[in-house]
Structures are given as C-alpha cells and as structure tokens.
Design a protein around this motif. Structure first.
Motif, short mmCIF file in Angstrom:
data_model
loop_
_atom_site.label_atom_id
_atom_site.label_comp_id
_atom_site.label_asym_id
_atom_site.label_seq_id
_atom_site.Cartn_x
_atom_site.Cartn_y
_atom_site.Cartn_z
N HIS A 90 -78.95 -11.73 43.05
CA HIS A 90 -80.09 -11.24 43.81
C HIS A 90 -80.39 -12.27 44.90
O HIS A 90 -80.26 -13.47 44.67
CB HIS A 90 -81.29 -11.08 42.86
CG HIS A 90 -82.45 -10.37 43.47
ND1 HIS A 90 -83.38 -11.02 44.26
CD2 HIS A 90 -82.85 -9.08 43.41
CE1 HIS A 90 -84.29 -10.15 44.65
NE2 HIS A 90 -84.00 -8.97 44.15
N THR B 98 -84.10 0.93 42.56
CA THR B 98 -85.15 -0.03 42.82
C THR B 98 -85.86 -0.34 41.51
O THR B 98 -85.79 0.43 40.55
CB THR B 98 -86.13 0.48 43.89
OG1 THR B 98 -86.96 -0.59 44.30
CG2 THR B 98 -87.00 1.60 43.34
N GLN B 99 -86.52 -1.49 41.49
CA GLN B 99 -87.18 -1.92 40.28
C GLN B 99 -88.56 -1.29 40.19
O GLN B 99 -89.32 -1.34 41.14
CB GLN B 99 -87.33 -3.44 40.35
CG GLN B 99 -87.32 -4.13 39.02
CD GLN B 99 -87.42 -5.63 39.22
OE1 GLN B 99 -86.64 -6.21 39.94
NE2 GLN B 99 -88.40 -6.22 38.60
N TYR C 240 -85.26 -0.07 36.14
CA TYR C 240 -84.70 0.34 37.42
C TYR C 240 -84.63 1.84 37.49
O TYR C 240 -84.38 2.52 36.50
CB TYR C 240 -83.29 -0.25 37.60
CG TYR C 240 -83.31 -1.62 38.24
CD1 TYR C 240 -83.57 -2.76 37.49
CD2 TYR C 240 -83.07 -1.77 39.60
CE1 TYR C 240 -83.59 -4.01 38.08
CE2 TYR C 240 -83.08 -3.02 40.20
CZ TYR C 240 -83.36 -4.14 39.43
OH TYR C 240 -83.38 -5.37 40.01
N ALA D 89 -81.66 -5.18 32.23
CA ALA D 89 -81.66 -3.74 32.48
C ALA D 89 -80.22 -3.24 32.52
O ALA D 89 -79.31 -3.97 32.91
CB ALA D 89 -82.35 -3.42 33.80
N LEU E 255 -86.52 -5.16 32.63
CA LEU E 255 -86.88 -4.61 33.93
C LEU E 255 -86.55 -3.13 33.89
O LEU E 255 -85.63 -2.72 33.18
CB LEU E 255 -86.05 -5.28 35.03
CG LEU E 255 -86.09 -6.80 35.09
CD1 LEU E 255 -85.08 -7.31 36.11
CD2 LEU E 255 -87.48 -7.28 35.45
#
Lengths: 371, 158
Positions: free
Chosen positions: A184, A247-248, A269, A213, A267
């Motif tokens: 990232h 996207t998160q 997504y 995730a 997380l």
C-alpha cells in the motif's frame, strides 16, 4: 481523441520481458526477462525526454520496430546471478541505489551500486521459496521487502541495515500460487494476488503478519493489481478478463465496549466497480493507476492502464460516483508490442502521463498518453 | 519413463484414417498467403507419442481433427483433447506436449488455447487452468527433466 504515442523502444533482451519498473525519480526503467537478465535503461537527457522536447518528431507506431530508439540506452545489464528467468525487478524506493530481482530459480537477489561505481554487485541472495519466485516489492519506507511464489507463500523480509535482509514472516494462507505482491502506498499493508482467484490484504498486528482481508469475486487467477496513488482504492486484473476496483469499508464494530474477547484485526473490502469480460478478449496480466492531475475535480480518480494477452494496452478514466466508481474506456491501443502479449504496464509516477510497457516481443516501450 | 504401474494398462487403439489432402494451384503459388487451418494443426500433433504407450495420440483418439478450431486471421487456435480415462494423471503432460509442439511450429502470432474436452476428465478445470497459465508453462519448460520427457513424446512428431 485520446491516444498513446510511442516515444521510445527499448530492445536488447533476448527473451520475453516480464516486468518493467520505474525508479522513484522516474528517470530510469528496470526490466527483467526470460533471458535470465535484468536491465536498466535511461534516456540520454531525462529532463529533455520527459518534457517532450526531443527535437525529433514523436514516432509513429511501428509494430515491427525492434531497434532501441528515442535516445534511450541500456546502461546496465545484470546477467550473472540467476540461473533461470528473472520474473520481477524493483528499485529501492527511498535512495534508488539498490535493486531487487526475483527469479524462477526461487531466489531473490539484492543488488547495489556505489555512487560512481562500475557495476551492480550482488549484496544478498534471499532464499527460501521452494520453487519459482514470482514477484518482489519494496515497502515505501524501503525497510521491508515482500516476495511470493508458486509455493503458495508470501515472505516478508526486513532490512538489517547492512545490505542484507532477515525473514520476519512466512505467510502460507493462499491455496495456490501467489502471482504478485504489492505494498500500500501509505499504510503498512501488503496485497497479494493469487492463482486461487483471491486477493489477500496482510497487516502487522504487532505480533506477526496476518490476513486482514480476503477479496473474493474474480472467477480465475488474479494476475496483479495496483493501488490508487492516494491509497483509497485497489484495482485488480484477472485471467477472467475483468478489472475490479475495491475499496475499504469501515469494519463493523465488534460488539460493545464490553466485548471481552480479542478480535482479529480485520478490514472490510468491497468491490465498487467491475469492467466486464467483454472489453478485454483474453487474460489481463497487468494494471497500473495514474493519479488525477493537480487541480482536477474531486471525483476524478485518475487513469488505469491495462496490459493484456490480446496484445492491447487499454486506458480507462476512473471517477467516483457516490458509493461506487465509474470506469470508462478512453483508448485501446491494439498490437502495442506487435502480435505479442503485453506483460506489464507501469505509469511513471514522477512524470505523469508517461507509460512504460513490456511484452513477449522482447522489448519495453515508452508511451506518452495524450488525453 | 520408469513407471511400473501404468495409468491406463489397456487403452483402446483406433485405426488411423489417412486423409490425402488435394493440392490446388494456389498451394504452389508463393505470393498467395496460405492460411493455417485445422488440418495443418492436426498434422502437427497427430503423431505425438503418448507418454505411457508406444502409440500416437491419434491412435488413442486423444487428439481429433474435429476438435481443433483455427482462426488464421485472428491468430487463434483452440485444441480440445480427450484423455483415454477420466482420472488420467498424464493429461497435463499430454497437454504440455501439444503446447510445446505448436510453440515450436506455429508462427509466434498464434494464441493457442488447449483444453480437455468437456466431461472427459474429473479434474478438467484444474488441468485446463494449468495448461493455459503462461507463467506456469514457461517455468515448466525451464525444468530440464520435464523438457526431456516432453521431447521424448515429440520425437515421432517431427
């Protein structure tokens, strides 16, 4: 009419070129090939080249073009380390002095060249993968390195400050080959893309690295991906001929403050856009994300470039649309590398609008995107 | 290959139909582009040796003329092959032999897709995925042992 204009052809590799990577300053391109070598290329006068002030007219696309041209030259050839295909190459992002190469021989080599030095020297050889290593990526801080391979594992290495690396984690949660790893741009997160059709996001939970995730949705091998430069989105491309944008979402709260049990950091997504499988006619190998120009409207998310096995490079405009994202095809460049697969596309992040591609024809090419 | 228990001990062997190809005037004319067709692709793969038996893929009906589709203009070839038994573990190897034969014989512009004929193999999804993964194939062909085995199967197909 948006178009991609060919500005340089980099010829010299004796086999297919698998990956092309820019350095952070955007003035050098590293390529790696089935000919077991990695090469570094640069234009004679980078500032002039990227200002478009070459003097010569921008070249017309010639599918048969096989000579190095456009004032670029190969300044370095590293061909003495790997005994098999070099599959991935990456410049160290903070200083640009070191280079990592990952090979089908299972090893990842770290190279360094002293300023004013003669040639790149191999500083370290990272071993551990049981079979082919497929990708290597430096974290933005330059302190961590990630590799992955056909043995289904993702390895995370930490720099020991003396040119060598210690393995700090071996992640064995994918069910099949891992094709690519990607850090990232801002957070300490690692994405991995796999033959098992999933994408995993990994996070350091203080103790060890673990899955934060698992992104499912692709119907076949996920070949690779790209984060948007601001880190909000992830694009992925697959053998299923689709491009997906993820996207998160804020993870749901894990019960009240008195939950009383340890919750694995996770997380969430969500897939917010899919380019249908009718656009690309064969497997898509690579995607790269160019951020919006300064001063662009807030919903402009920039441009995606894809490299495909149907010989084409495609450019898409990405725009935010409420909770979802709109992806619009703005240009298709057929036969970017003649009648050969395009293996990798990479926007130059330091010189916006410039794109490097490489393919099975054994060349790398530099293009200027004119919107 | 040194295997004591063959995967398929008693394969069915079929007679080979020899189909003479009629030549026309344009075949001899160098200036006329000769499109590659299914017939030509079949000629390339019919005599590939089976890994286990001294028989060709044609004799075992593993490859069939009708299961080859060629689009010369678009540069696409689709080959479906039929393993002799549904749990044939040689299927991936046979598919690889077909791929290597075409890699060495067809012009580079051709994209070749090789699949197991639907319903003829219990792991056809897995086999198909491996055979059409360019990276896996490239790595396999750097394996000298595997390359030797493939070359043995291809020795008769020249």
């Amino acid at each position: 009419m948006a178009r991609l204009v060919l500005n340089a052809v980099l010829a010299g590799h004796e086999g297919r070129v698998w990956q092309a990577s820019w350095d952070t300053a955007g003035d050098r391109l590293a390529t790696c090939s089935g000919d077991r070598s990695a090469r570094i290329w640069t234009p004679l006068a980078p500032a002039l080249f990227f200002a478009g002030a070459q003097g010569a007219e921008a070249m017309e696309l010639d599918a048969g073009e096989q000579q190095t041209s456009g004032s670029w030259q190969c300044v370095e050839t590293i061909d003495n380390a790997h005994k098999r295909t070099v599959r991935s190459v990456a410049f160290e992002p903070t200083q640009g002095r070191a280079l990592a190469t990952a090979s089908f021989d299972g090893t990842t080599a770290i190279w360094e060249k002293e300023p004013g030095g003669d040639a790149y020297e191999c500083m370290a050889t990272l071993e551990g993968h049981e079979n082919e290593a497929k990708s290597v990526a430096w974290s933005p801080s330059g302190q961590l390195l990630a590799t992955c391979g056909r043995d289904k594992s993702v390895w995370i290495w930490e720099s020991n400050g003396e040119g060598d690396f210690d393995c700090i984690s071996v992640l064995m949660e994918h069910l099949q080959d891992v094709k690519m790893v990607l850090w990232h741009p801002t957070d300490e997160l690692l994405a991995s893309f796999s033959y098992d059709n999933t994408i995993r996001i990994w996070k350091d939970d203080g103790d060890d690295w673990c899955t934060a995730a698992t992104l499912t949705g692709h119907m076949s091998t996920v070949w690779g991906g790209a984060f948007s430069p601001d880190g909000r989105y992830l694009a992925s491309v697959s053998d299923d001929r689709t491009v997906r944008i993820w996207t998160q979402r804020a993870a749901a709260a894990a019960g009240g403050a008195d939950a009383g049990f340890y919750v694995q950091p996770t997380l969430a997504y969500e897939c917010v856009a899919t380019v249908p499988d009718s656009v690309h006619t064969r497997a898509i190998y690579s995607v790269s994300w160019c951020g919006p120009a300064a001063g662009a409207p807030a919903d402009d998310l920039g441009l995606l470039a894809t490299g495909c096995s149907d010989n084409a490079v495609r450019i898409f405009r990405v725009a935010a649309a409420g909770a979802r994202v709109g992806v619009e095809l703005v240009h298709t460049l057929e036969n970017a590398h003649g009648l050969s697969d395009v293996n990798c596309v990479q926007w130059n992040q330091a010189h916006p609008g410039w794109l490097a591609t490489c393919g099975d024809d054994g060349t790398a090419r530099i293009w200027r995107f004119e919107p | 290959m040194n295997i004591t228990q063959k995967i398929n001990d008693a394969p069915l062997v079929y007679a080979v139909l020899s189909q003479a190809r009629e030549s026309s005037a344009s075949d001899m004319d160098d200036s006329v582009h000769d499109p590659i067709d299914a017939e030509e692709v079949y000629e390339l793969i019919r005599s590939i040796n089976d890994p286990e038996h001294p028989l060709t893929l044609e004799q075992l009906r593993v490859t069939n003329r009708e299961h080859i589709v060629v689009d010369d203009g678009a540069g696409r070839v689709l080959i479906e092959f039929t393993p002799t038994i549904p749990h044939c573990s040689m299927a991936t190897l046979i598919g690889l032999c077909i791929r290597v034969r075409l890699l060495r014989s067809l012009p580079e512009r051709f994209k070749v897709d090789i699949r197991v004929r639907q319903g003829t193999h219990q792991s056809e999804g897995d086999v198909n995925k491996q055979l059409n993964d360019k990276e896996r194939v490239a790595a396999a062909l750097e394996n000298t042992y595997l390359l030797d085995v493939v070359n043995q199967c291809l020795a008769t197909a020249a």
